[in-house]
Design a protein around this motif. Structure first.
Motif, PDB file in Angstrom:
ATOM      1  N   ALA A 129      30.198  14.860 -29.664  1.00 19.72           N
ATOM      2  CA  ALA A 129      30.568  14.037 -30.820  1.00 19.72           C
ATOM      3  C   ALA A 129      29.649  14.433 -31.976  1.00 19.72           C
ATOM      4  O   ALA A 129      28.448  14.651 -31.775  1.00 19.72           O
ATOM      5  CB  ALA A 129      30.408  12.558 -30.483  1.00 19.72           C
ATOM      6  N   ASP A 130      30.208  14.525 -33.182  1.00 19.37           N
ATOM      7  CA  ASP A 130      29.456  15.046 -34.329  1.00 19.37           C
ATOM      8  C   ASP A 130      28.190  14.249 -34.630  1.00 19.37           C
ATOM      9  O   ASP A 130      27.123  14.833 -34.857  1.00 19.37           O
ATOM     10  CB  ASP A 130      30.333  15.056 -35.585  1.00 19.37           C
ATOM     11  CG  ASP A 130      31.409  16.132 -35.529  1.00 19.37           C
ATOM     12  OD1 ASP A 130      31.275  17.060 -34.702  1.00 19.37           O
ATOM     13  OD2 ASP A 130      32.379  16.041 -36.299  1.00 19.37           O
ATOM     14  N   ILE A 131      28.277  12.931 -34.661  1.00 17.87           N
ATOM     15  CA  ILE A 131      27.108  12.112 -35.011  1.00 17.87           C
ATOM     16  C   ILE A 131      26.044  12.224 -33.934  1.00 17.87           C
ATOM     17  O   ILE A 131      24.856  12.370 -34.234  1.00 17.87           O
ATOM     18  CB  ILE A 131      27.514  10.645 -35.262  1.00 17.87           C
ATOM     19  CG1 ILE A 131      28.388  10.553 -36.524  1.00 17.87           C
ATOM     20  CG2 ILE A 131      26.289   9.750 -35.416  1.00 17.87           C
ATOM     21  CD1 ILE A 131      28.965   9.188 -36.802  1.00 17.87           C
ATOM     22  N   PHE A 132      26.455  12.203 -32.678  1.00 25.98           N
ATOM     23  CA  PHE A 132      25.494  12.368 -31.585  1.00 25.98           C
ATOM     24  C   PHE A 132      24.784  13.714 -31.713  1.00 25.98           C
ATOM     25  O   PHE A 132      23.562  13.797 -31.561  1.00 25.98           O
ATOM     26  CB  PHE A 132      26.207  12.262 -30.236  1.00 25.98           C
ATOM     27  CG  PHE A 132      25.297  12.481 -29.068  1.00 25.98           C
ATOM     28  CD1 PHE A 132      24.567  11.438 -28.519  1.00 25.98           C
ATOM     29  CD2 PHE A 132      25.138  13.753 -28.516  1.00 25.98           C
ATOM     30  CE1 PHE A 132      23.696  11.654 -27.454  1.00 25.98           C
ATOM     31  CE2 PHE A 132      24.283  13.972 -27.452  1.00 25.98           C
ATOM     32  CZ  PHE A 132      23.556  12.916 -26.921  1.00 25.98           C
ATOM     33  N   TYR A 133      25.532  14.761 -31.982  1.00 24.28           N
ATOM     34  CA  TYR A 133      24.965  16.110 -32.134  1.00 24.28           C
ATOM     35  C   TYR A 133      23.888  16.108 -33.225  1.00 24.28           C
ATOM     36  O   TYR A 133      22.771  16.595 -33.022  1.00 24.28           O
ATOM     37  CB  TYR A 133      26.076  17.098 -32.469  1.00 24.28           C
ATOM     38  CG  TYR A 133      25.648  18.542 -32.533  1.00 24.28           C
ATOM     39  CD1 TYR A 133      25.817  19.389 -31.448  1.00 24.28           C
ATOM     40  CD2 TYR A 133      25.084  19.073 -33.690  1.00 24.28           C
ATOM     41  CE1 TYR A 133      25.439  20.726 -31.502  1.00 24.28           C
ATOM     42  CE2 TYR A 133      24.696  20.404 -33.758  1.00 24.28           C
ATOM     43  CZ  TYR A 133      24.869  21.222 -32.658  1.00 24.28           C
ATOM     44  OH  TYR A 133      24.473  22.534 -32.725  1.00 24.28           O
ATOM     45  N   GLY A 134      24.224  15.538 -34.375  1.00 26.44           N
ATOM     46  CA  GLY A 134      23.262  15.484 -35.479  1.00 26.44           C
ATOM     47  C   GLY A 134      22.034  14.654 -35.143  1.00 26.44           C
ATOM     48  O   GLY A 134      20.912  15.013 -35.522  1.00 26.44           O
ATOM     49  N   ASP A 136      25.860  29.805 -29.966  1.00 28.24           N
ATOM     50  CA  ASP A 136      25.775  29.748 -31.426  1.00 28.24           C
ATOM     51  C   ASP A 136      25.215  28.404 -31.853  1.00 28.24           C
ATOM     52  O   ASP A 136      25.422  27.388 -31.180  1.00 28.24           O
ATOM     53  CB  ASP A 136      27.152  29.947 -32.064  1.00 28.24           C
ATOM     54  CG  ASP A 136      27.651  31.379 -31.946  1.00 28.24           C
ATOM     55  OD1 ASP A 136      26.808  32.295 -32.040  1.00 28.24           O
ATOM     56  OD2 ASP A 136      28.864  31.569 -31.749  1.00 28.24           O
ATOM     57  N   ILE A 137      24.521  28.420 -32.965  1.00 21.81           N
ATOM     58  CA  ILE A 137      24.022  27.190 -33.584  1.00 21.81           C
ATOM     59  C   ILE A 137      23.907  27.462 -35.076  1.00 21.81           C
ATOM     60  O   ILE A 137      23.551  28.585 -35.481  1.00 21.81           O
ATOM     61  CB  ILE A 137      22.656  26.758 -32.971  1.00 21.81           C
ATOM     62  CG1 ILE A 137      22.189  25.429 -33.567  1.00 21.81           C
ATOM     63  CG2 ILE A 137      21.609  27.845 -33.100  1.00 21.81           C
ATOM     64  CD1 ILE A 137      20.971  24.827 -32.869  1.00 21.81           C
ATOM     65  N   ILE A 152      23.655  20.652 -22.511  1.00 20.46           N
ATOM     66  CA  ILE A 152      24.669  21.706 -22.569  1.00 20.46           C
ATOM     67  C   ILE A 152      26.028  21.086 -22.270  1.00 20.46           C
ATOM     68  O   ILE A 152      26.178  20.362 -21.274  1.00 20.46           O
ATOM     69  CB  ILE A 152      24.373  22.812 -21.542  1.00 20.46           C
ATOM     70  CG1 ILE A 152      22.992  23.438 -21.801  1.00 20.46           C
ATOM     71  CG2 ILE A 152      25.455  23.885 -21.569  1.00 20.46           C
ATOM     72  CD1 ILE A 152      22.518  24.374 -20.688  1.00 20.46           C
ATOM     73  N   ALA A 153      27.000  21.364 -23.130  1.00 19.09           N
ATOM     74  CA  ALA A 153      28.361  20.853 -22.935  1.00 19.09           C
ATOM     75  C   ALA A 153      29.328  21.722 -23.752  1.00 19.09           C
ATOM     76  O   ALA A 153      28.904  22.426 -24.667  1.00 19.09           O
ATOM     77  CB  ALA A 153      28.452  19.391 -23.379  1.00 19.09           C
ATOM     78  N   ASN A 160      18.054  15.888 -35.069  1.00 21.56           N
ATOM     79  CA  ASN A 160      17.079  15.199 -35.915  1.00 21.56           C
ATOM     80  C   ASN A 160      15.869  14.661 -35.152  1.00 21.56           C
ATOM     81  O   ASN A 160      14.887  14.258 -35.770  1.00 21.56           O
ATOM     82  CB  ASN A 160      17.757  14.060 -36.687  1.00 21.56           C
ATOM     83  CG  ASN A 160      17.129  13.846 -38.046  1.00 21.56           C
ATOM     84  OD1 ASN A 160      16.721  14.788 -38.713  1.00 21.56           O
ATOM     85  ND2 ASN A 160      17.038  12.592 -38.459  1.00 21.56           N
ATOM     86  N   ILE A 161      15.929  14.665 -33.808  1.00 22.23           N
ATOM     87  CA  ILE A 161      14.756  14.238 -33.036  1.00 22.23           C
ATOM     88  C   ILE A 161      14.177  15.368 -32.186  1.00 22.23           C
ATOM     89  O   ILE A 161      13.230  15.163 -31.426  1.00 22.23           O
ATOM     90  CB  ILE A 161      15.065  13.013 -32.143  1.00 22.23           C
ATOM     91  CG1 ILE A 161      16.102  13.338 -31.070  1.00 22.23           C
ATOM     92  CG2 ILE A 161      15.463  11.815 -32.982  1.00 22.23           C
ATOM     93  CD1 ILE A 161      16.236  12.260 -30.002  1.00 22.23           C
ATOM     94  N   GLY A 162      14.757  16.561 -32.303  1.00 24.75           N
ATOM     95  CA  GLY A 162      14.200  17.702 -31.589  1.00 24.75           C
ATOM     96  C   GLY A 162      14.798  17.977 -30.226  1.00 24.75           C
ATOM     97  O   GLY A 162      14.226  18.729 -29.437  1.00 24.75           O
ATOM     98  N   VAL A 163      15.954  17.383 -29.929  1.00 27.16           N
ATOM     99  CA  VAL A 163      16.685  17.696 -28.697  1.00 27.16           C
ATOM    100  C   VAL A 163      17.732  18.754 -29.049  1.00 27.16           C
ATOM    101  O   VAL A 163      18.443  18.612 -30.045  1.00 27.16           O
ATOM    102  CB  VAL A 163      17.361  16.440 -28.113  1.00 27.16           C
ATOM    103  CG1 VAL A 163      18.280  16.800 -26.944  1.00 27.16           C
ATOM    104  CG2 VAL A 163      16.305  15.432 -27.665  1.00 27.16           C
ATOM    105  N   LEU A 164      17.825  19.803 -28.243  1.00 25.12           N
ATOM    106  CA  LEU A 164      18.742  20.905 -28.541  1.00 25.12           C
ATOM    107  C   LEU A 164      20.080  20.704 -27.830  1.00 25.12           C
ATOM    108  O   LEU A 164      20.158  20.795 -26.605  1.00 25.12           O
ATOM    109  CB  LEU A 164      18.125  22.235 -28.110  1.00 25.12           C
ATOM    110  CG  LEU A 164      19.020  23.474 -28.208  1.00 25.12           C
ATOM    111  CD1 LEU A 164      19.488  23.710 -29.642  1.00 25.12           C
ATOM    112  CD2 LEU A 164      18.310  24.703 -27.659  1.00 25.12           C
ATOM    113  N   PRO A 165      21.165  20.437 -28.579  1.00 22.76           N
ATOM    114  CA  PRO A 165      22.504  20.393 -27.982  1.00 22.76           C
ATOM    115  C   PRO A 165      23.115  21.797 -28.038  1.00 22.76           C
ATOM    116  O   PRO A 165      23.223  22.384 -29.112  1.00 22.76           O
ATOM    117  CB  PRO A 165      23.261  19.415 -28.878  1.00 22.76           C
ATOM    118  CG  PRO A 165      22.569  19.483 -30.204  1.00 22.76           C
ATOM    119  CD  PRO A 165      21.185  20.038 -29.990  1.00 22.76           C
ATOM    120  N   ILE A 166      23.505  22.324 -26.904  1.00 23.90           N
ATOM    121  CA  ILE A 166      24.057  23.680 -26.833  1.00 23.90           C
ATOM    122  C   ILE A 166      25.530  23.605 -26.467  1.00 23.90           C
ATOM    123  O   ILE A 166      25.898  22.983 -25.459  1.00 23.90           O
ATOM    124  CB  ILE A 166      23.308  24.539 -25.805  1.00 23.90           C
ATOM    125  CG1 ILE A 166      21.857  24.753 -26.249  1.00 23.90           C
ATOM    126  CG2 ILE A 166      24.011  25.877 -25.586  1.00 23.90           C
ATOM    127  CD1 ILE A 166      21.017  25.535 -25.243  1.00 23.90           C
TER     128      ILE A 166
END
Length: 198
Positions: free
Chosen positions: A106-111, A161-162, A101-102, A115-121
């Motif tokens: 960074a866009d690439i980190f988020y993607g 939102d996501i 949660i933050a 892609n590995i199943g970690v949820l960035p909120i």
């Protein structure tokens, strides 16, 4: 990858902005191409007092016993900035973090997380401040419901939102390769219509 639907876990508050991928997993530990063996070096320069990782830094939040087993990481803005190394989310996931949660990523980190199943909120600065204030008083247990896009902390609910495409990928447990494989018949049919020289 595994489906992500809900997660209940302990919150680890890391009260810092602009945490870059070299701080998450320093460059000297990037000698592997598989996704294992990085957790022990997560936040290495903050986590240890020596270069070899033998002397834990007792002041660093990850080493404090009350946060052992935390699966939700709370940080400040611009999390995962710096280089585009996939090893950073790999290290976080292998350590046991399922949710980050933050206020921004960074866009690439988020993607790479998606892609590995970690949820960035992404929450607002005010919401993140509120969570840090809660965390100052108690070790928090967080309930995350991806389908409803709700975080529950004690009696307080935070909505987030996501993008629908990211939400569906996580709920179904399908990464970008999996999405392509679901359309394999269409891909093969298209290839049959192409001239041989292509």
């Amino acid at each position: 990858m595994k489906k992500f639907i809900t997660q209940t876990g302990k919150l680890l508050p890391l009260d810092q902005a602009n945490i870059d991928t070299d701080q998450i997993i320093p460059k000297q530990f990037l000698q592997k191409t598989e996704r294992v063996g990085f957790a022990q070096h997560l936040f290495h320069d903050w986590r240890y007092l020596d270069d070899h990782g033998n002397i834990p830094n007792p002041e660093f939040v990850l080493n404090q016993p009350e946060y052992k087993g935390a699966s939700v990481l709370l940080a400040r803005e611009n999390f995962g900035c710096g280089s585009s190394r996939e090893h950073a989310p790999w290290a976080l996931q292998e350590y046991g973090f399922k949710v980050i949660i933050a206020p921004s990523f960074a866009d690439i980190f988020y993607g790479n997380c998606i892609n590995i199943g970690v949820l960035p909120i992404i929450l607002t600065d005010a919401q993140v401040n509120e969570l840090f204030l809660f965390a100052e008083k108690n070790v928090l247990t967080i309930d995350v419901n991806l389908e409803n896009k709700i975080i529950q902390v004690n009696d307080k609910a935070f909505s987030f939102d996501i993008k629908e495409v990211h939400q569906k990928s996580l709920l179904k447990g399908v990464d970008s390769i999996g999405k392509s494989l679901h359309r394999l018949d269409q891909i093969q049919a298209f290839e049959q219509t192409m001239p041989a020289w292509l």
